[in-house]
Design an enzyme around this catalytic site. Structure first.
Site, mmCIF file in Angstrom:
data_model
loop_
_atom_site.group_PDB
_atom_site.id
_atom_site.type_symbol
_atom_site.label_atom_id
_atom_site.label_comp_id
_atom_site.label_asym_id
_atom_site.label_seq_id
_atom_site.Cartn_x
_atom_site.Cartn_y
_atom_site.Cartn_z
ATOM 1 N N ASN A 7 0.974 -1.233 -0.030
ATOM 2 C CA ASN A 7 -0.209 -0.002 -0.063
ATOM 3 C C ASN A 7 0.912 1.117 -0.125
ATOM 4 O O ASN A 7 2.297 1.052 0.357
ATOM 5 C CB ASN A 7 -0.785 0.067 1.244
ATOM 6 C CG ASN A 7 -1.940 -0.985 1.197
ATOM 7 O OD1 ASN A 7 -2.358 -1.458 0.098
ATOM 8 N ND2 ASN A 7 -2.353 -1.137 2.444
ATOM 9 N N ASP A 16 4.340 -5.486 12.499
ATOM 10 C CA ASP A 16 5.146 -5.848 11.480
ATOM 11 C C ASP A 16 6.747 -6.034 11.578
ATOM 12 O O ASP A 16 7.187 -6.904 10.863
ATOM 13 C CB ASP A 16 4.709 -4.797 10.243
ATOM 14 C CG ASP A 16 3.262 -4.772 9.732
ATOM 15 O OD1 ASP A 16 2.647 -5.661 9.744
ATOM 16 O OD2 ASP A 16 2.957 -3.749 9.063
ATOM 17 N N LYS A 65 0.771 -4.284 5.182
ATOM 18 C CA LYS A 65 1.645 -4.967 5.954
ATOM 19 C C LYS A 65 2.418 -6.073 5.236
ATOM 20 O O LYS A 65 3.599 -6.418 5.934
ATOM 21 C CB LYS A 65 0.481 -5.836 6.773
ATOM 22 C CG LYS A 65 -0.441 -5.191 7.781
ATOM 23 C CD LYS A 65 -1.569 -5.834 8.300
ATOM 24 C CE LYS A 65 -2.443 -5.176 9.331
ATOM 25 N NZ LYS A 65 -1.727 -4.677 10.430
ATOM 26 N N GLY A 66 2.150 -6.662 4.207
ATOM 27 C CA GLY A 66 3.154 -7.490 3.702
ATOM 28 C C GLY A 66 4.504 -6.821 3.107
ATOM 29 O O GLY A 66 5.451 -7.316 3.514
ATOM 30 N N ALA A 67 4.265 -5.604 2.551
ATOM 31 C CA ALA A 67 5.531 -4.892 2.397
ATOM 32 C C ALA A 67 6.443 -4.603 3.473
ATOM 33 O O ALA A 67 7.631 -4.317 3.509
ATOM 34 C CB ALA A 67 5.303 -3.733 1.487
ATOM 35 N N LEU A 100 1.835 -9.381 22.440
ATOM 36 C CA LEU A 100 1.285 -8.781 23.671
ATOM 37 C C LEU A 100 1.862 -7.245 23.896
ATOM 38 O O LEU A 100 1.650 -7.026 24.875
ATOM 39 C CB LEU A 100 1.546 -9.743 24.819
ATOM 40 C CG LEU A 100 1.174 -11.064 24.725
ATOM 41 C CD1 LEU A 100 1.760 -12.067 26.036
ATOM 42 C CD2 LEU A 100 -0.258 -11.256 24.553
ATOM 43 N N ARG A 151 11.226 4.960 17.073
ATOM 44 C CA ARG A 151 11.408 5.976 15.941
ATOM 45 C C ARG A 151 10.164 6.005 15.191
ATOM 46 O O ARG A 151 9.038 5.122 15.299
ATOM 47 C CB ARG A 151 12.518 5.657 15.007
ATOM 48 C CG ARG A 151 13.911 5.668 15.607
ATOM 49 C CD ARG A 151 15.141 5.358 14.690
ATOM 50 N NE ARG A 151 15.086 3.865 14.742
ATOM 51 C CZ ARG A 151 16.430 3.197 14.177
ATOM 52 N NH1 ARG A 151 17.347 3.673 13.477
ATOM 53 N NH2 ARG A 151 16.360 1.912 14.807
HETATM 54 P P1 ADP Z 1 0.211 -4.879 16.862
HETATM 55 O O1 ADP Z 1 1.185 -3.715 16.614
HETATM 56 O O2 ADP Z 1 0.039 -5.902 15.673
HETATM 57 O O3 ADP Z 1 -0.967 -4.580 17.670
HETATM 58 P P2 ADP Z 1 1.521 -5.456 19.348
HETATM 59 O O4 ADP Z 1 0.971 -4.470 20.066
HETATM 60 O O5 ADP Z 1 1.348 -6.889 20.247
HETATM 61 O O6 ADP Z 1 1.069 -5.866 17.847
HETATM 62 O O7 ADP Z 1 3.147 -5.215 19.322
HETATM 63 C C1 ADP Z 1 4.260 -6.118 18.579
HETATM 64 C C2 ADP Z 1 5.498 -6.204 19.373
HETATM 65 O O8 ADP Z 1 5.844 -4.906 19.466
HETATM 66 C C3 ADP Z 1 5.304 -6.688 20.785
HETATM 67 O O9 ADP Z 1 5.189 -8.145 20.905
HETATM 68 C C4 ADP Z 1 6.688 -6.148 21.366
HETATM 69 O O10 ADP Z 1 7.657 -6.930 21.168
HETATM 70 C C5 ADP Z 1 6.721 -4.740 20.581
HETATM 71 N N1 ADP Z 1 5.957 -3.837 21.138
HETATM 72 C C6 ADP Z 1 4.714 -3.007 20.970
HETATM 73 N N2 ADP Z 1 4.357 -2.143 22.068
HETATM 74 C C7 ADP Z 1 5.628 -1.984 22.820
HETATM 75 C C8 ADP Z 1 6.064 -1.147 23.971
HETATM 76 N N3 ADP Z 1 5.329 -0.268 24.359
HETATM 77 N N4 ADP Z 1 7.070 -1.397 24.531
HETATM 78 C C9 ADP Z 1 7.894 -2.354 24.169
HETATM 79 N N5 ADP Z 1 7.825 -3.148 22.829
HETATM 80 C C10 ADP Z 1 6.569 -2.753 22.456
#
Ligand code: ADP
Length: 322
Positions: free
Chosen positions: A14, A270, A43-45, A238, A303
Site C-alpha cells: 500500500n 510488522d 503489512k506484507g511490504a 502482547l 522511532r
Molecule cells: P500490533 O502492533 O500488531 O498490535 P503488538 O502491539 O502486540 O502488535 O506489538 C508487537 C510487538 O511490538 C510486541 O510483541 C513487542 O515486541 C513490541 N512492542 C509493542 N509495543 C511495545 C511497547 N510499548 N514497549 C516495548 N515493545 C513494544
C-alpha cells in the site's frame, strides 16, 4: 548467510496517505488544518522490509497498480534489496490506506485494496513455481490479499515442504482448513480473540471471556485443539508485555519486551513478524527468533513511522549485546 533459506512474502503493498489533524472530523465535518504525509506501507511490504533490513534474502509475491503510486511503492522495496520479480502490475490503482491521526495519536483508517484485491490463487501458484520454493525457504503470508490467494500460498508452501507463517491480520476467513497449512501463527492479542471466537461459534460453543492468551492459542493447535489446526506454535504478540509462544510439543514460553521510550508503535507488529521470519529462515530456534523479534519490535517503537523504526542487523546486534 548462504545456507539460509529465503523469506518469501505473500502480501499487500500500500501507499499510506496520512493527514495529521487536531481532532478527527465527525461525519459531514471538514477539518482544514491537516498536515499531509505519504509513506510506503501495506503489512506484507512492511514485514518484507523488516526481514530484509535484518539481512534476510526476501522475495515478494503481490500486486501493485499501474498508477504513479506504484512507482513509489516499488522503489521503496527495491531500496531494501527485495526481489520484486513476482510483484505483478495490474491495470488500476495501487492499494492505498487513507489515515487520519489526531493530536493524541488516535486514528481512523480506510483501506482501498486496489491491486492487492486482484491477487489470484493462480498468480501465487505460478510465482511459487518460478521462484522454485524449497524446504529451506520460509513462506510468510498475510491477509490483506484475498483469502483464496493466502490459502493457495500456504497450501503450495506446505506442498513444497517450506515452513509457513501466517500473520492473520486483518482477521478474515481464518478457519481450520486454513490453519491446517500453517506451521506458526502470529496474531496479536485481539486477532487471537477474534479467531478463537469465530471458531467457537462455528462449533456451536460460546467463547470463554476469561480465557488467557495461552488457553486461547492452544485451542488453535492441531495437537491440542479439536480438529485440524496450526502445526508447530502460536506466537501471540502482547504489546509492551512482549510475546508468548504456545507450542504443540513443549511448554509455553513468555518473552518479555525490553522497556523502551515509545515514540510511535505503528509498524511494531510488522517489525516483529518480519524479524521472526528472517531469523527462522536463518535457522534460529523459534524461541531464539522470538527473543530477537521482541527486541527488534521494541526498537521500532522508538522511532517514527512504520518502516522508519525498523532496525538493521547491526542496530539489533548492538542492542542485544546491551
Ligand atoms: P500490533 O502492533 O500488531 O498490535 P503488538 O502491539 O502486540 O502488535 O506489538 C508487537 C510487538 O511490538 C510486541 O510483541 C513487542 O515486541 C513490541 N512492542 C509493542 N509495543 C511495545 C511497547 N510499548 N514497549 C516495548 N515493545 C513494544
Amino acid at each position: 548467510m548462504s545456507t539460509d533459506g529465503r523469506v518469501i512474502v505473500v502480501g499487500s503493498v500500500n501507499v499510506d496517505l496520512v493527514a495529521r489533524v487536531d481532532h478527527l472530523p465527525a461525519a459531514g465535518e471538514t477539518v482544514g488544518d491537516a498536515r499531509f504525509e505519504r509513506h510506503a506501507g501495506g503489512k506484507g511490504a512492511n514485514q518484507a522490509t523488516a526481514a530484509a533490513r535484518l539481512g534476510a534474502r526476501v522475495a515478494f509475491v503481490g500486486a501493485v497498480g499501474d498508477d504513479p503510486l506504484a512507482v513509489e511503492a516499488r522503489e521503496a522495496l527495491a531500496i531494501e534489496r527485495i526481489d520484486l520479480g513476482e510483484l505483478a502490475t495490474r491495470a488500476g490503482p495501487t492499494g492505498v490506506a487513507l489515515i487520519l491521526v489526531d493530536r493524541h495519536g488516535e486514528n481512523v483508517i480506510a483501506v482501498a485494496p486496489g491491486a492487492n484485491g486482484e491477487l489470484q490463487p493462480d498468480d501465487v501458484a505460478g510465482a511459487f513455481e518460478r521462484l522454485g520454493v524449497e524446504p529451506v525457504d520460509l513462506v510468510l503470508v498475510g491477509l490483506e490479499v484475498p483469502s483464496a490467494a493466502a490459502r493457495s500460498a500456504l497450501a503450495a508452501a506446505r506442498a513444497a515442504g517450506a515452513r509457513t507463517v501466517l500473520n492473520p491480520s486483518p482477521v478474515t476467513a481464518v478457519d481450520r482448513s486454513v490453519l491446517a497449512f500453517v506451521d506458526i501463527l502470529v496474531p496479536n492479542r485481539l486477532e487471537l480473540v477474534q479467531i478463537v471466537a469465530a471458531d467457537e461459534r462455528r462449533a456451536g460453543r460460546t467463547p470463554d471471556p476469561d480465557a488467557t492468551p495461552e488457553g486461547l492459542a492452544s485451542t488453535l493447535l492441531g495437537a491440542t485443539g479439536d480438529g485440524p489446526g496450526v502445526r508447530e506454535a502460536v506466537v501471540v504478540t502482547l504489546g509492551a508485555a512482549g510475546a508468548i509462544i504456545v507450542r504443540s510439543n513443549g511448554p509455553s514460553v513468555v518473552v518479555a519486551a525490553p522497556r523502551v521510550d515509545v515514540l510511535d508503535t505503528v509498524g511494531a507488529g510488522d517489525t516483529f513478524v518480519g524479524a521472526l521470519a528472517a531469523d527462522l529462515a536463518a535457522r534460529r530456534s523459534l524461541e531464539d527468533a522470538v527473543r530477537r523479534a521482541v527486541v527488534a519490535a521494541a526498537q521500532s517503537t522508538t522511532r517514527r513511522g512504520a518502516r522508519g523504526g525498523m532496525p538493521t542487523a547491526d542496530e539489533l546486534e548492538t542492542v542485544l549485546r546491551g
